[in-house]
Design a protein around this motif. Sequence first.
Motif, PDB file in Angstrom:
ATOM      1  N   LEU A 119      66.441  48.636  60.437  1.00  6.61           N
ATOM      2  CA  LEU A 119      65.406  48.509  59.420  1.00  6.61           C
ATOM      3  C   LEU A 119      65.078  47.043  59.165  1.00  6.61           C
ATOM      4  CD1 LEU A 119      63.513  49.845  57.396  1.00  6.61           C
ATOM      5  CD2 LEU A 119      65.387  49.834  55.733  1.00  6.61           C
ATOM      6  N   GLN A 120      66.095  46.203  59.154  1.00  2.38           N
ATOM      7  CA  GLN A 120      65.844  44.767  58.987  1.00  2.38           C
ATOM      8  C   GLN A 120      65.095  44.205  60.187  1.00  2.38           C
ATOM      9  OE1 GLN A 120      66.531  43.001  56.079  1.00  2.38           O
ATOM     10  NE2 GLN A 120      65.144  41.574  57.124  1.00  2.38           N
ATOM     11  N   THR A 121      65.402  44.715  61.373  1.00  2.00           N
ATOM     12  CA  THR A 121      64.654  44.307  62.573  1.00  2.00           C
ATOM     13  C   THR A 121      63.174  44.638  62.412  1.00  2.00           C
ATOM     14  OG1 THR A 121      66.575  44.589  64.032  1.00  2.00           O
ATOM     15  CG2 THR A 121      64.393  44.713  65.062  1.00  2.00           C
ATOM     16  N   ALA A 122      62.890  45.832  61.867  1.00  3.11           N
ATOM     17  CA  ALA A 122      61.499  46.237  61.648  1.00  3.11           C
ATOM     18  C   ALA A 122      60.822  45.344  60.610  1.00  3.11           C
ATOM     19  CB  ALA A 122      61.456  47.697  61.202  1.00  3.11           C
ATOM     20  N   ILE A 123      61.540  45.004  59.551  1.00  4.20           N
ATOM     21  CA  ILE A 123      60.987  44.128  58.513  1.00  4.20           C
ATOM     22  C   ILE A 123      60.662  42.756  59.095  1.00  4.20           C
ATOM     23  CG2 ILE A 123      61.600  42.864  56.402  1.00  4.20           C
ATOM     24  CD1 ILE A 123      63.169  45.425  55.565  1.00  4.20           C
ATOM     25  N   ASN A 124      61.586  42.222  59.885  1.00  5.92           N
ATOM     26  CA  ASN A 124      61.352  40.912  60.513  1.00  5.92           C
ATOM     27  C   ASN A 124      60.168  40.966  61.469  1.00  5.92           C
ATOM     28  OD1 ASN A 124      63.588  39.978  59.129  1.00  5.92           O
ATOM     29  ND2 ASN A 124      64.978  40.155  60.880  1.00  5.92           N
ATOM     30  N   LEU A 125      60.042  42.064  62.197  1.00  2.00           N
ATOM     31  CA  LEU A 125      58.930  42.211  63.132  1.00  2.00           C
ATOM     32  C   LEU A 125      57.606  42.309  62.377  1.00  2.00           C
ATOM     33  CD1 LEU A 125      58.139  42.525  66.116  1.00  2.00           C
ATOM     34  CD2 LEU A 125      58.415  44.999  65.839  1.00  2.00           C
ATOM     35  N   ALA A 126      57.607  43.042  61.271  1.00  4.72           N
ATOM     36  CA  ALA A 126      56.396  43.154  60.461  1.00  4.72           C
ATOM     37  C   ALA A 126      55.955  41.783  59.958  1.00  4.72           C
ATOM     38  CB  ALA A 126      56.629  44.103  59.295  1.00  4.72           C
ATOM     39  N   ALA A 129      47.648  31.466  52.504  1.00  5.60           N
ATOM     40  CA  ALA A 129      48.311  32.564  51.800  1.00  5.60           C
ATOM     41  C   ALA A 129      49.314  33.234  52.726  1.00  5.60           C
ATOM     42  CB  ALA A 129      47.267  33.578  51.341  1.00  5.60           C
ATOM     43  N   PRO A 130      50.419  33.768  52.181  1.00  2.00           N
ATOM     44  CA  PRO A 130      51.400  34.458  53.031  1.00  2.00           C
ATOM     45  C   PRO A 130      50.748  35.585  53.821  1.00  2.00           C
ATOM     46  CG  PRO A 130      52.225  34.178  50.784  1.00  2.00           C
ATOM     47  CD  PRO A 130      50.786  33.786  50.762  1.00  2.00           C
ATOM     48  N   ARG A 131      51.179  35.744  55.067  1.00  2.00           N
ATOM     49  CA  ARG A 131      50.611  36.781  55.916  1.00  2.00           C
ATOM     50  C   ARG A 131      51.041  38.155  55.419  1.00  2.00           C
ATOM     51  NH1 ARG A 131      51.467  37.195  62.489  1.00  2.00           N
ATOM     52  NH2 ARG A 131      49.932  38.817  62.867  1.00  2.00           N
ATOM     53  N   LYS A 132      50.100  39.088  55.441  1.00  2.00           N
ATOM     54  CA  LYS A 132      50.421  40.459  55.073  1.00  2.00           C
ATOM     55  C   LYS A 132      51.395  41.048  56.081  1.00  2.00           C
ATOM     56  CE  LYS A 132      47.872  41.800  51.440  1.00  2.00           C
ATOM     57  NZ  LYS A 132      48.428  42.511  50.275  1.00  2.00           N
ATOM     58  N   ALA A 133      52.336  41.822  55.601  1.00  2.00           N
ATOM     59  CA  ALA A 133      53.313  42.485  56.469  1.00  2.00           C
ATOM     60  C   ALA A 133      53.352  43.960  56.089  1.00  2.00           C
ATOM     61  CB  ALA A 133      54.687  41.856  56.314  1.00  2.00           C
ATOM     62  N   TYR A 134      52.960  44.805  57.035  1.00  2.00           N
ATOM     63  CA  TYR A 134      52.853  46.240  56.780  1.00  2.00           C
ATOM     64  C   TYR A 134      53.912  47.002  57.570  1.00  2.00           C
ATOM     65  CZ  TYR A 134      48.166  45.018  55.087  1.00  2.00           C
ATOM     66  OH  TYR A 134      47.106  44.466  54.418  1.00  2.00           O
ATOM     67  N   LEU A 135      54.389  48.090  56.984  1.00  2.00           N
ATOM     68  CA  LEU A 135      55.362  48.952  57.658  1.00  2.00           C
ATOM     69  C   LEU A 135      54.964  50.404  57.446  1.00  2.00           C
ATOM     70  CD1 LEU A 135      59.172  48.534  57.818  1.00  2.00           C
ATOM     71  CD2 LEU A 135      58.266  50.721  57.040  1.00  2.00           C
ATOM     72  N   SER A 136      55.038  51.195  58.505  1.00  2.00           N
ATOM     73  CA  SER A 136      54.838  52.648  58.414  1.00  2.00           C
ATOM     74  C   SER A 136      56.075  53.355  58.941  1.00  2.00           C
ATOM     75  CB  SER A 136      53.615  53.089  59.230  1.00  2.00           C
ATOM     76  OG  SER A 136      52.423  52.700  58.599  1.00  2.00           O
ATOM     77  N   ALA A 148      54.703  46.882  61.541  1.00  2.00           N
ATOM     78  CA  ALA A 148      55.730  47.543  62.344  1.00  2.00           C
ATOM     79  C   ALA A 148      55.674  49.042  62.069  1.00  2.00           C
ATOM     80  CB  ALA A 148      57.122  47.005  62.023  1.00  2.00           C
ATOM     81  N   VAL A 149      55.745  49.817  63.150  1.00  2.00           N
ATOM     82  CA  VAL A 149      55.800  51.278  63.060  1.00  2.00           C
ATOM     83  C   VAL A 149      57.224  51.707  63.388  1.00  2.00           C
ATOM     84  CG1 VAL A 149      54.951  53.460  64.005  1.00  2.00           C
ATOM     85  CG2 VAL A 149      53.366  51.539  63.663  1.00  2.00           C
ATOM     86  N   VAL A 150      57.829  52.429  62.462  1.00  2.00           N
ATOM     87  CA  VAL A 150      59.245  52.773  62.545  1.00  2.00           C
ATOM     88  C   VAL A 150      59.387  54.287  62.637  1.00  2.00           C
ATOM     89  CG1 VAL A 150      61.471  52.605  61.372  1.00  2.00           C
ATOM     90  CG2 VAL A 150      59.791  50.754  61.143  1.00  2.00           C
ATOM     91  N   ILE A 151      60.261  54.734  63.532  1.00  2.21           N
ATOM     92  CA  ILE A 151      60.577  56.158  63.645  1.00  2.21           C
ATOM     93  C   ILE A 151      62.066  56.367  63.392  1.00  2.21           C
ATOM     94  CG2 ILE A 151      60.759  58.132  65.229  1.00  2.21           C
ATOM     95  CD1 ILE A 151      58.196  57.287  66.529  1.00  2.21           C
TER      96      ILE A 151
END
Length: 252
Positions: free
Chosen positions: A186-193, A19-26, A199-202
Amino acid sequence: MIGLLCLLAFTSTQAAEPAPRKAYLSLIIDDLGQNLPRDRRVLALPGPVTTAIMPDTPHAAEFAREAHRAGKIVILHMPMDPATGPFAWHPELPIEELERRLNAAFKAVPYTSGINNHMGSRMTSQPQAMAWLMAELQRRHKFFVDSRTSAKTVAAAEAQKIGLASVSRDVFLDDERTEDAISHQLQTAINLARKQGSAVVIGHPYPQTLAVLERELPRLKAQGIDWIDIELMISVRSNRAMVGHGKDGVYR
């Protein structure tokens, strides 16, 4: 017959695929409490944004109350050297004065669930002060977010040593205040997630940042990203360091 065998083989291969890996962002928005109309745009973002409120701002308490009523997580955005002001922590201050300033900051910002550092490149490299802070946050049942304003930070490592609920920032959105640059971050964070699972974004309440977030955040789900609040992110990461923060889950 051969066609049927090929179909069965293809179906079997499909069934065996993981199954596709879960990708979380905060998402955390820092530096709140200075401008109510601007900051209210943060509350209107369509998801679990964490509001990091500075204690030495004119609307700190009022905005904390509004954020709490809106169901947003409130954290204290604690000034640390090289930040200045009546609440700021500096390496030369004794623990007693650090405690007094921390108490005053918590009083200025109600409804806090945790804290993160505002600036702090000098302060977060101080092991004794960071160890004291993490023990104090544990006593108060607060979590810690290391903004990682310096590669020399020991804050998350000290939190990890005592099992304090904590997490570290992965991506700053808006060091460069243009919509193109912020969209790229933001795309960098999505790719990292997608790569590491989370990925934790500030970011900050700049007009350019808010414009990008208002446009792009509603599209996260279609990109396979689950936008979760910071408390759930702490649970997802289980206090383990990401590759960019340490080795084998241990902060360095």
